[in-house]
Design a protein around this motif. Structure first.
Motif, PDB file in Angstrom:
ATOM      1  N   ALA A   1       0.830  -1.209   0.000  1.00  0.00           N
ATOM      2  CA  ALA A   1       0.000   0.000   0.000  1.00  0.00           C
ATOM      3  C   ALA A   1       0.864   1.259   0.000  1.00  0.00           C
ATOM      4  CB  ALA A   1      -0.919  -0.009   1.219  1.00  0.00           C
ATOM      5  N   ASP A   2       0.215   2.384  -0.292  1.00  0.00           N
ATOM      6  CA  ASP A   2       0.894   3.671  -0.213  1.00  0.00           C
ATOM      7  C   ASP A   2       1.009   4.138   1.229  1.00  0.00           C
ATOM      8  OD1 ASP A   2       1.043   4.093  -3.095  1.00  0.00           O
ATOM      9  OD2 ASP A   2      -1.126   4.355  -3.002  1.00  0.00           O
ATOM     10  N   GLN A   3       0.017   3.762   2.040  1.00  0.00           N
ATOM     11  CA  GLN A   3       0.027   4.146   3.446  1.00  0.00           C
ATOM     12  C   GLN A   3      -0.750   3.109   4.239  1.00  0.00           C
ATOM     13  OE1 GLN A   3      -2.031   7.878   3.891  1.00  0.00           O
ATOM     14  NE2 GLN A   3      -3.933   7.106   3.002  1.00  0.00           N
ATOM     15  N   VAL A   4      -0.459   3.078   5.527  1.00  0.00           N
ATOM     16  CA  VAL A   4      -1.135   2.161   6.442  1.00  0.00           C
ATOM     17  C   VAL A   4      -1.760   2.968   7.569  1.00  0.00           C
ATOM     18  CG1 VAL A   4      -0.924   0.135   7.928  1.00  0.00           C
ATOM     19  CG2 VAL A   4       0.564   0.365   5.920  1.00  0.00           C
ATOM     20  N   LEU A   5      -3.050   2.714   7.814  1.00  0.00           N
ATOM     21  CA  LEU A   5      -3.727   3.272   8.987  1.00  0.00           C
ATOM     22  C   LEU A   5      -3.721   2.207  10.072  1.00  0.00           C
ATOM     23  CD1 LEU A   5      -6.934   4.945   7.466  1.00  0.00           C
ATOM     24  CD2 LEU A   5      -4.626   5.900   7.700  1.00  0.00           C
ATOM     25  N   PHE A   6      -3.312   2.567  11.271  1.00  0.00           N
ATOM     26  CA  PHE A   6      -3.301   1.640  12.399  1.00  0.00           C
ATOM     27  C   PHE A   6      -4.419   2.033  13.358  1.00  0.00           C
ATOM     28  CE2 PHE A   6       1.021   1.612  10.769  1.00  0.00           C
ATOM     29  CZ  PHE A   6       1.314   0.256  10.723  1.00  0.00           C
ATOM     30  N   LEU A   7      -5.284   1.063  13.659  1.00  0.00           N
ATOM     31  CA  LEU A   7      -6.392   1.288  14.577  1.00  0.00           C
ATOM     32  C   LEU A   7      -6.163   0.554  15.879  1.00  0.00           C
ATOM     33  CD1 LEU A   7      -7.791   2.184  11.885  1.00  0.00           C
ATOM     34  CD2 LEU A   7      -9.896   1.220  12.811  1.00  0.00           C
ATOM     35  N   VAL A   8      -6.536   1.176  16.980  1.00  0.00           N
ATOM     36  CA  VAL A   8      -6.578   0.537  18.293  1.00  0.00           C
ATOM     37  C   VAL A   8      -7.838   1.039  18.990  1.00  0.00           C
ATOM     38  CG1 VAL A   8      -5.505   0.321  20.565  1.00  0.00           C
ATOM     39  CG2 VAL A   8      -4.075   0.306  18.512  1.00  0.00           C
ATOM     40  N   ASP A   9      -8.645   0.123  19.472  1.00  0.00           N
ATOM     41  CA  ASP A   9      -9.867   0.477  20.203  1.00  0.00           C
ATOM     42  C   ASP A   9     -10.740   1.463  19.425  1.00  0.00           C
ATOM     43  OD1 ASP A   9      -9.123  -1.161  22.305  1.00  0.00           O
ATOM     44  OD2 ASP A   9      -8.079   0.457  23.365  1.00  0.00           O
ATOM     45  N   GLY A  10     -10.833   1.233  18.123  1.00  0.00           N
ATOM     46  CA  GLY A  10     -11.731   2.037  17.308  1.00  0.00           C
ATOM     47  C   GLY A  10     -11.222   3.393  16.904  1.00  0.00           C
ATOM     48  N   ARG A  11      -9.958   3.690  17.178  1.00  0.00           N
ATOM     49  CA  ARG A  11      -9.385   4.990  16.821  1.00  0.00           C
ATOM     50  C   ARG A  11      -8.160   4.808  15.937  1.00  0.00           C
ATOM     51  NH1 ARG A  11     -10.883   9.427  19.982  1.00  0.00           N
ATOM     52  NH2 ARG A  11     -12.161   8.962  21.823  1.00  0.00           N
ATOM     53  N   ILE A  12      -7.931   5.755  15.044  1.00  0.00           N
ATOM     54  CA  ILE A  12      -6.692   5.779  14.271  1.00  0.00           C
ATOM     55  C   ILE A  12      -5.593   6.334  15.169  1.00  0.00           C
ATOM     56  CG2 ILE A  12      -5.495   6.757  12.278  1.00  0.00           C
ATOM     57  CD1 ILE A  12      -8.229   6.928  10.877  1.00  0.00           C
ATOM     58  N   VAL A  13      -4.605   5.506  15.448  1.00  0.00           N
ATOM     59  CA  VAL A  13      -3.554   5.911  16.383  1.00  0.00           C
ATOM     60  C   VAL A  13      -2.210   6.151  15.698  1.00  0.00           C
ATOM     61  CG1 VAL A  13      -4.636   4.742  18.329  1.00  0.00           C
ATOM     62  CG2 VAL A  13      -2.979   3.496  16.914  1.00  0.00           C
ATOM     63  N   ASP A  14      -2.082   5.733  14.441  1.00  0.00           N
ATOM     64  CA  ASP A  14      -0.820   5.934  13.738  1.00  0.00           C
ATOM     65  C   ASP A  14      -1.084   5.826  12.245  1.00  0.00           C
ATOM     66  OD1 ASP A  14       1.836   6.393  13.255  1.00  0.00           O
ATOM     67  OD2 ASP A  14       2.584   4.718  14.466  1.00  0.00           O
TER      68      ASP A  14
END
Length: 254
Positions: free
Chosen positions: A220-233
């Motif tokens: 991918a061009d970018q990665v969204l990291f989720l924890v507990d329903g939020r984008i954290v990184d």
């Protein structure tokens, strides 16, 4: 044929836009917040991977973005179309015409050939199949010589590539993929990811992919990291090593 990039108008607006999206499963004592105030714009013509620990809200985010699930609060736009609050009949048409879906299970019709599976969305919409476009997709996916075969005559990787061609046949605004390599071996996964990457690079497609695999995410061009329903990184230009390290860090913080 001369390949034209998939058109999404002038591409002045995000392909998909989520604003303060919250989704809660259950009520009262059984309520579980799967997404918690998520805001994100998916840029047209880009490939975004979504990762996170189990239960982080990855699939819920994808389903909200695709119009499969209505958020409890917040708004979801597919281009200029606001999906939440849209009547189901109209929403079904939007999903059919503007969203392509690829799942871990290939979801092919066993009685149909690969070609018939690919053109099924057009038949359901009572639209004529663009034979040249189907042939171009099949060629790019490496299944041009398998179009007359039925699913049981194809490998898992070939079936998934048929599913990707089916998702692209309507020239959708966005392609949503939920663990598309989850049931595949390493070689088949590489072939499937190459098809998705090519769809972005050569056809101008927008891809949102949920995955647990750092190697898949690195396409991918970018990665969204989720924890507990939020984008954290958020990680730009990911590599397998960096993705794996971030996942390890997030798991340790969980």
């Amino acid at each position: 044929m001369t390949v034209q990039k998939i058109s999404t108008g002038q591409r002045l607006s995000p392909a998909v836009s989520l604003t303060q999206v919250r989704h809660v499963y259950g009520v009262k004592e059984t309520a579980v917040t799967a997404l918690n105030d998520v805001t994100w714009n998916f840029t047209p013509g880009t490939f975004t991977a979504v990762m996170g620990p189990s239960g982080s809200g990855k699939t819920t985010l994808l389903q909200c973005a695709a119009g499969l699930l209505e958020p409890t609060t917040g708004s979801v736009f597919l281009g200029d179309h606001q999906l939440n609050g849209m009547p189901e009949k109209k929403l079904a048409i939007i999903r059919r015409d503007l969203v392509g879906f690829v799942f871990q299970a290939f979801n092919l019709m066993p009685a149909l050939t690969a070609a018939e599976n690919i053109t099924l969305p057009l038949r359901l919409a009572h639209r004529a199949a663009d034979q040249a476009w189907m042939n171009e997709l099949a060629k790019r996916a490496g299944i041009a010589n398998r179009l007359s075969h039925r699913p049981h005559e194809l490998s898992g990787g070939q079936q998934q590539r048929v599913a990707i061609c089916r998702a692209l046949i309507t020239k959708p605004r966005v392609l949503c993929a939920d663990e598309p390599t989850g049931a595949l071996d390493k070689a088949s996964s590489k072939a499937v990811l190459s098809v998705l990457r090519d769809a972005v690079n050569e056809l101008g497609q927008t891809v949102i992919m949920v995955t647990h695999d750092p190697v898949a995410a690195a396409h991918a061009d970018q990665v969204l990291f989720l924890v507990d329903g939020r984008i954290v990184d958020v990680m730009e230009t990911p590599t397998p090593e960096r993705v794996a390290a971030t996942m390890t860090r997030l798991a340790g913080e969980d």
